[in-house]
Every structure is written in C-alpha cells, then in structure tokens.
Design an enzyme around this catalytic site. Structure first.
Site, short mmCIF file in Angstrom:
data_model
loop_
_atom_site.label_atom_id
_atom_site.label_comp_id
_atom_site.label_asym_id
_atom_site.label_seq_id
_atom_site.Cartn_x
_atom_site.Cartn_y
_atom_site.Cartn_z
N LYS A 1 33.23 8.45 42.96
CA LYS A 1 32.65 9.57 43.69
C LYS A 1 33.59 9.94 44.84
CE LYS A 1 28.44 9.88 41.80
NZ LYS A 1 28.80 8.96 40.70
N SER B 1 30.73 13.16 36.07
CA SER B 1 30.25 13.40 37.42
C SER B 1 31.34 13.97 38.33
CB SER B 1 29.72 12.10 38.03
OG SER B 1 30.77 11.17 38.16
#
Lengths: 189, 189
Positions: free
Chosen positions: A146, A109
């Site tokens: 993230k 990600s």
DNA sequence: ATCTTGATTAGCGGGACGGAATTCAAGATA
DNA sequence: TATCTTGAATTCCGTCCCGCTAATCAAGAT
C-alpha cells in the site's frame, strides 16, 4: 385491446444506480488513454478484498552485464548512454544488496500506481519509510502493499484503487512495515 | 475619464488555440487520478529534445490490464522462494546480453499499457518479433511502441484497446521493428 | 410457470452558457 | 522613446439542461 396497465411506480425499478460521475475535458490525443484507464478500472468486477502480496523474498547477488541505450539520443539518458549498465547496480541501492528482495504481487489494489497483478517489485528493507512511499506492510499477519500516508491525521495505508478502502491506524495500534518498494518490474514477454 | 478605447478587433489576439478536447464522464473516485494524469500530460514542456524515446501519442498498447490471475494461485510465488536472484540473469535472456538495451520512455501515451512517463523498458533486439509481442517500431522516423499483429492478412501494429486505430502495413510498405520489449521497469522511489 | 411488454429509473453524450485564462495592443507613465 | 498598466478579444473549462439509450421490475398474456 384495453389500455394496458403494466408496471407502475415502485421502488427498486429502473436502471441500477452506479457511482456518480463528473465530466472532464480531455485533449483528443489523450482520450484513448483515459478511456483505457477507465476500462481497466471497471474491469475487475468488485474485487472483494485487497489480496496480500505473496511472500517471495529473494536475495540479490551481483554479476556483470552490459546494456546500452540506442545511439544518437542525448539528454537525460546520457547517464547510461553508451555506457554498460549492470542491472543489479542500476536497480539496487549501493550497499543495500543484503536487504533488498524481490516480491511478486498479486491483486489489483495498487493499479492506480501502475502496479498490476503478477508484477514483481523490488523491496528495500533498509530504507526508512517516508510519507508517500509505497511500502510492504504486515497487516493481520499477511504482507500487503500500500501507499503510506495519513487520513484524518492518523497514519494510514492507502490503496491506489477506489475499490479498496484505506486502513487507518489509531493510537495504540502498531503499523508494521516490512520494507519500502523502490521499483516495479513487469514482464511483457 | 473618457470611455476607454483599448484593444480592438484584430487577428491573433486572445487565448491561444490548443488541442481540441472531448468531455469524458469519469467516476468521482477516479476524478483525481484522471486530473493528475492530465496535469502530468501538460507538464513537461521543459526539456525538449533530450529524451531517448518520444512516443507517438496515438500509439498505445494494452498489456498489463489483460493479466488477471484469480485468487489463490500457489506455486507461482514458490518459484524463487529463498533463492538468490541475480537481476541481470533474471531480467535478461541468457546469451542476449549484447543485444539487450534499456530505453527510457517519455510521455504519458503508454499509460494504458501500464508504462508511464520516465519508465524504463528492456528491449531485446535479438528476439524475433512474434505475433502479439510488444515491439519498438520505427514509425515516421520516431520510435513507437505497439503490439505486433495482423489485420486482414496484412502486418499491422495493433492496439488492444478498441479506442485506438491499428496501423496497417500494405504491400511495399516496410515495418521497421527496432526490438522486442521484454520488461518494464518503474522507479517508485 | 414462463414469456412478452409497458413503465420506471438512471447513465451517457451533445448543445449551450458563464467564468477563467491567456494574449494582443492601445493608452498612460517615466 | 521605452516600459507599464489595462481593456478587449479569443479560447478553454466546468456545469446545467435535455433527449436518447440501457437496464430493471412487474403486470398481463400465453
């Protein structure tokens, strides 16, 4: 042979439509790098959901160590030129040793930030998260890595891979941040 | 006012010719990333020399993109769970401390390998270069990073990306290897 | 039921064009 | 004379157009 009558206009036929593209002029020396980047982007075939980082915290202790930059190279690296470098002090903020951990990352990600599957990241739990930091957050009871940002005025966790969708936090929802990622360590051998 | 007669045909005028470019189709979601990369590539003409390692733009090795671990994979994370880790011993091979160096990478030519501008790499000069290693080699008097391999029985610096051309060393030509890259360290904050 | 083949649809890369960027030098100005 | 303004020249960049190729579907043939 009579004139054939294969096919015919019908929906769903033809080459499958993909993501629309734009054309960007790239200097010739950078063409391979861009193509490699795009190859890597297309590689993970529709990796379904962002996989959380595997929980692997470990404390850091200090020991002695010597390392040097090759001679005859002045400039920015003068900070360590001909100096012995302790990787602990080099990679960990002073005084933050007890709150610094190593976590191994799984998933793609954050490929856009240069963090790949199986990389290790150094996480500092004592740092105050700021806008734009890459953070380790607790989402649905699992650790996830993230970039901290905003989307439509709301706090959000932004992945660096278009295959994944941002996680937006609305009023009332709490974003639990485990720590701030300060460095990425990749083993090349 | 009479018709002006400024300028005139003369050599050397006009926008300065730069590096030739190609047009690459980029998925819309990746356009910002590519543009940011190109911006960064054009940016740093500020400091000229003071970079320890100047990487030849034509030399890139693909490494990080090849590591794909499927979901699940327990045990890997359990390796150092709840253990204290010394970064020196974690990142440097035992006994290789005197021959281990840190080199700061300048330029964006290694983005395909997940090594970006201003990253640091750990280089072990005591390791014997093996097939498939990422090595720091001296090519045309400059330090360069590529993957060591063979082509047609000849020693060569092989990029994993098909878009790059290998550098083959024939009989009589000497390939000077400075060290073996073992780790890549990126500062994220 | 399976294979062959035409039709259909969309991605990809090259040519071309207009606007923007950048530099040079002639004229204007102080 | 020295400096500023401005038009011209030259190149880069993004986009439109267009043909070729790739990929898929379905009708006919085997």
């Amino acid at each position: 042979m009579p004139p054939s009558d294969h096919g015919g206009s019908r929906p769903g036929a033809g080459r499958p439509a993909g993501e629309p593209s734009q054309r960007i002029r790239v200097p010739e020396s950078q063409v391979p790098a861009v193509l490699a980047y795009l190859d890597a982007y297309r590689k993970p075939p529709a990796l379904e959901e962002p996989r959380p980082v595997s929980l692997d915290p470990s404390t850091v202790a200090l020991t002695a160590f010597t390392s040097r930059v090759p001679a005859g190279v002045p400039g920015v690296a003068d900070a360590h030129a001909d100096e012995a470098v302790d990787l602990n002090t080099h990679l960990v903020l002073p005084g933050h040793e007890p709150s610094t951990f190593i976590i191994r990352v799984s998933g793609w990600s954050m490929i856009g930030a240069g963090i790949f599957d199986n990389d290790e990241v150094i996480v500092d739990r004592a740092l105050k998260p700021r806008q734009g930091d890459i953070v380790v957050a607790i989402v649905n009871g699992e650790l996830s890595i993230k970039r901290l940002g905003t989307l439509d005025g709301q706090v959000a966790l932004l992945p660096e891979n278009a295959h994944f969708k941002p996680i937006v936090f609305r009023e009332g929802e709490t974003l639990e941040i485990w720590g701030v990622v300060t460095r990425c360590l990749r083993a090349l051998r």
